[in-house]
Design a protein around this motif. Structure first.
Motif, PDB file in Angstrom:
ATOM      1  N   LYS B 361      37.684  52.172  43.098  1.00 53.80           N
ATOM      2  CA  LYS B 361      36.588  51.195  42.575  1.00 53.80           C
ATOM      3  C   LYS B 361      36.222  49.784  43.495  1.00 53.80           C
ATOM      4  O   LYS B 361      35.331  49.677  43.734  1.00 53.80           O
ATOM      5  N   ASN B 362      37.395  49.448  44.076  1.00 52.32           N
ATOM      6  CA  ASN B 362      37.238  48.078  44.659  1.00 52.32           C
ATOM      7  C   ASN B 362      37.293  48.618  46.381  1.00 52.32           C
ATOM      8  O   ASN B 362      37.033  47.521  47.216  1.00 52.32           O
ATOM      9  N   LYS B 363      37.223  49.642  46.735  1.00 52.22           N
ATOM     10  CA  LYS B 363      37.247  50.020  47.989  1.00 52.22           C
ATOM     11  C   LYS B 363      36.334  49.430  49.009  1.00 52.22           C
ATOM     12  O   LYS B 363      36.505  49.054  50.189  1.00 52.22           O
ATOM     13  N   SER B 364      34.955  49.297  48.401  1.00 47.64           N
ATOM     14  CA  SER B 364      33.830  48.975  49.137  1.00 47.64           C
ATOM     15  C   SER B 364      34.127  47.511  49.703  1.00 47.64           C
ATOM     16  O   SER B 364      33.426  47.138  50.583  1.00 47.64           O
ATOM     17  N   LEU B 365      35.004  46.783  49.001  1.00 45.39           N
ATOM     18  CA  LEU B 365      35.054  45.517  49.450  1.00 45.39           C
ATOM     19  C   LEU B 365      36.209  45.247  50.976  1.00 45.39           C
ATOM     20  O   LEU B 365      36.355  44.434  51.268  1.00 45.39           O
ATOM     21  N   TRP B 366      36.682  46.523  51.019  1.00 46.65           N
ATOM     22  CA  TRP B 366      37.972  46.448  51.819  1.00 46.65           C
ATOM     23  C   TRP B 366      37.784  47.611  52.919  1.00 46.65           C
ATOM     24  O   TRP B 366      38.764  48.142  53.420  1.00 46.65           O
ATOM     25  N   THR B 367      36.770  48.217  53.180  1.00 54.53           N
ATOM     26  CA  THR B 367      36.584  49.424  54.052  1.00 54.53           C
ATOM     27  C   THR B 367      36.985  49.251  55.287  1.00 54.53           C
ATOM     28  O   THR B 367      37.789  50.041  55.745  1.00 54.53           O
ATOM     29  N   THR B 368      36.640  48.053  56.080  1.00 55.25           N
ATOM     30  CA  THR B 368      37.151  48.226  57.505  1.00 55.25           C
ATOM     31  C   THR B 368      38.581  48.002  57.635  1.00 55.25           C
ATOM     32  O   THR B 368      39.305  48.519  58.478  1.00 55.25           O
TER      33      THR B 368
END
Lengths: 395, 395
Positions: B361-368
């Motif tokens: 759910k929140n991975k898009s904030l933490w991609t890199t």
């Protein structure tokens, strides 16, 4: 000087290949046999067990007169592009004939079938699309379509060698002065037979299985020795051997580090396969496990392996579109005394530049293969020698 | 609940760091100490010797109350961006103060100097350009320029901790409600001292030298035990350790496989450094040898190491421009009971989203950082655990 071409991989060269070379000379009456050989990455989407230089030595020892490298853009490809590259090189070399192994059918069958297929390409494509069934691989569907269209045809259109043979024949007919066609029947072993057989005609696949990953005991060594010429045996038992597992960590790293968008720039990454690659790469602990996880009904093992070669070597769609138009050069890997005479006599008529050794001057003709060579070297870091720059052809 | 922030790497946490944490609490009178800690890739452009989870355990055991991850886009950076990311996170957490180690100077000196520098940025840039000398690194030239402009200044502008401290102070002043500043003097060891010292305040660099690459004998183990808290000692002697050499083959592969053009898409690949990378990567047999070969007067060892992190993680220029605007989230790595209370009390005022565990759910904030974690894991394949998905904060 009559010449006859063969298209080979020699991974590694075994008794069946020696037979094919002898038959080639006998059937065609050629004085010079020209082997177009895949470089370090092969048709089934695998790194060669030993490098192209060792395999060139094997080829010359077994009777080839010239060994020419098939660039990776054509070698790690399905039959059509594999044939396109190799037949194009033979034509560029002014070759008079081509001889290939076949599971069934003689050269006339191939000639006729190739003619029919080339004449009816549009109609076949149309029928193929009508038959389209997402539950099967491309190769299976194409074979079915062709069998439907040629009901009187007697030879199989789904065995690997017949598919390749037909591709050579079709490609050959597209050139202005087609080469003569000869076929030899394969002896002793099916293409995929993985059991080393008693009659000393083991398949290359069976031999590789013995060599890679297994501890070779004396009995196994003896079997190997009997299945191939001495020169091949010495080379496979003295050179660093590699398999896909040697490149697995690089492949895994590359798939982990690239975004879906970046993966989509790679040749043949289509139809959402990038999602499956990303999905399974993290958990996979070996190349074999990875392919088993990614594989499904729509995509064959071999197609996936080729895709992995493209990713490993970072072959991009836009570059490959250019690369697969035709080979850029004739890279000479080795020659016999007859081969040298042939070069002297015919060099001026060659329709592609001849590279006898890769240098800073001619490297722009060989960029992709230089890269492939450098990555191949990394399979056994420090053990596999320089693959292109300043390497001299084997004599 | 008064809170004070520290910016740390704990690579690994040693007695000097315990002293810093104690002093932080004492000087600031804070009930809660918040450590913003680099994830798995550090300021000097190196992979952390043990992963961020082990280092979080060390931090909590040594007295930190909250451990927050500094994203890789800020952690593997020179002082300015390193400070920007960490100070920004402390502000987002509503932190009241910041305390940092300094070679010389007290907080008032930093405050004044930071103010002067922030006010005169354009003039300093101008002077820096006038002084430009291609024979020196950026850091050296900047220190010279600043010393020229502030002749009455007594503290050094070229020691690593002063540079960092000044960067924190400058960044802090850019926020609406600046935090209080505190400084502690570093004890017992210079930043780069590589000899383990008798007074048990060895530098992290000296400790890493002992740990990586050397066989630890009993005497060396005993020295290590004395230089760090028990919890740190247990962790560094039980967890898989890595250094750049563990990632060397991936880096080499990536530089070999990418074209000059592709390398130029990577953050900080500028001024033709890509030619030197390509020129030397093929012959280099280790990371250390590679950097020695590529290094010249214009580019420091540390800058090159950072560049290698960007290449290894394939951090592209266009993405990084976005990433370094500010951190996207507060990633919680661990907390003490006081830390938990702080979170409960203040969470609603946080100005960035709080990630307690990374999920789909929140991975898009933490991609890199997810990518960085996956690549970090490959340093000891199969031994280093999952770094982000579904990891719970350490308690």
């Amino acid at each position: 000087m009559k010449s006859c071409g063969v298209v080979v991989e020699y991974n590694p060269l075994h008794n069946g290949h020696v037979y094919h070379l002898e038959k080639t000379r006998e059937l065609s009456g050629a004085e010079v046999v020209i082997a177009v050989m895949s470089g370090n990455f092969l048709q089934r989407g695998e790194p060669a067990i030993v490098d192209k230089w060792a395999r060139t030595q094997m080829a010359l020892a077994a009777g080839a007169d010239l060994v020419i490298e098939l660039p990776v853009s054509f070698s790690a490809q399905p039959a059509d592009y594999f044939a396109k590259g190799s037949v194009c090189l033979l034509h560029a070399l002014g070759c008079d004939a081509i001889c290939f192994g076949s599971e069934s059918g003689d050269s006339k069958d191939y000639q006729q079938m190739a003619h029919f297929l080339n004449q009816n390409e549009a109609m076949i494509d149309q029928r193929f699309k009508e038959n389209k069934n997402s539950g099967q691989t491309y190769a299976t569907q194409m074979a079915q379509t062709l069998e439907e269209l040629t009901p009187h045809q007697t030879f199989s259109l789904s065995t690997p060698n017949n598919i390749l043979g037909l591709a050579y024949a079709r490609e050959n007919l597209r050139h202005k002065n087609p080469m003569e066609l000869y076929t030899t029947t394969r002896v002793g072993s099916d293409y995929h037979n993985e059991e080393l057989m008693e009659q000393n005609f083991s398949s290359a696949t069976a031999i590789r299985k013995k060599l890679v990953g297994n501890q070779l005991n004396n009995a196994a060594l003896e079997e190997l020795r009997l299945s191939m010429p001495d020169s091949s045996f010495k080379l496979v038992t003295s050179k660093p051997l590699v398999s896909w597992e040697n490149y697995w960590s690089y492949l895994k790293y590359q798939i982990e580090v690239q975004s879906l968008e970046e993966l989509r720039t790679i040749y043949q990454v289509t139809e959402g396969i990038e999602y499956r690659l990303k999905e399974y790469v993290h958990e996979a602990e070996s190349f074999e496990q990875f392919i088993s996880l990614v594989k499904n009904k729509r995509v064959s093992w071999v197609k996936l392996q080729r895709l992995c070669v493209y990713i490993l070597l970072q072959l991009k769609k836009d570059e490959m579109v250019e690369e697969i138009k035709k080979p850029r050069a004739i890279h000479l890997l080795g020659f016999s005394p007859s081969g040298r005479n042939y070069l002297k006599e015919k060099k001026k008529e060659f329709t592609l530049p001849l590279i006898t050794n890769v240098t800073k001057k001619n490297k722009s003709l060989w960029t992709t293969d230089i890269k492939a060579g450098k990555i191949y070297q990394m399979g056994q870091m420090g053990l596999i020698k320089e693959q292109d720059y300043y390497r001299q052809p084997v004599k």
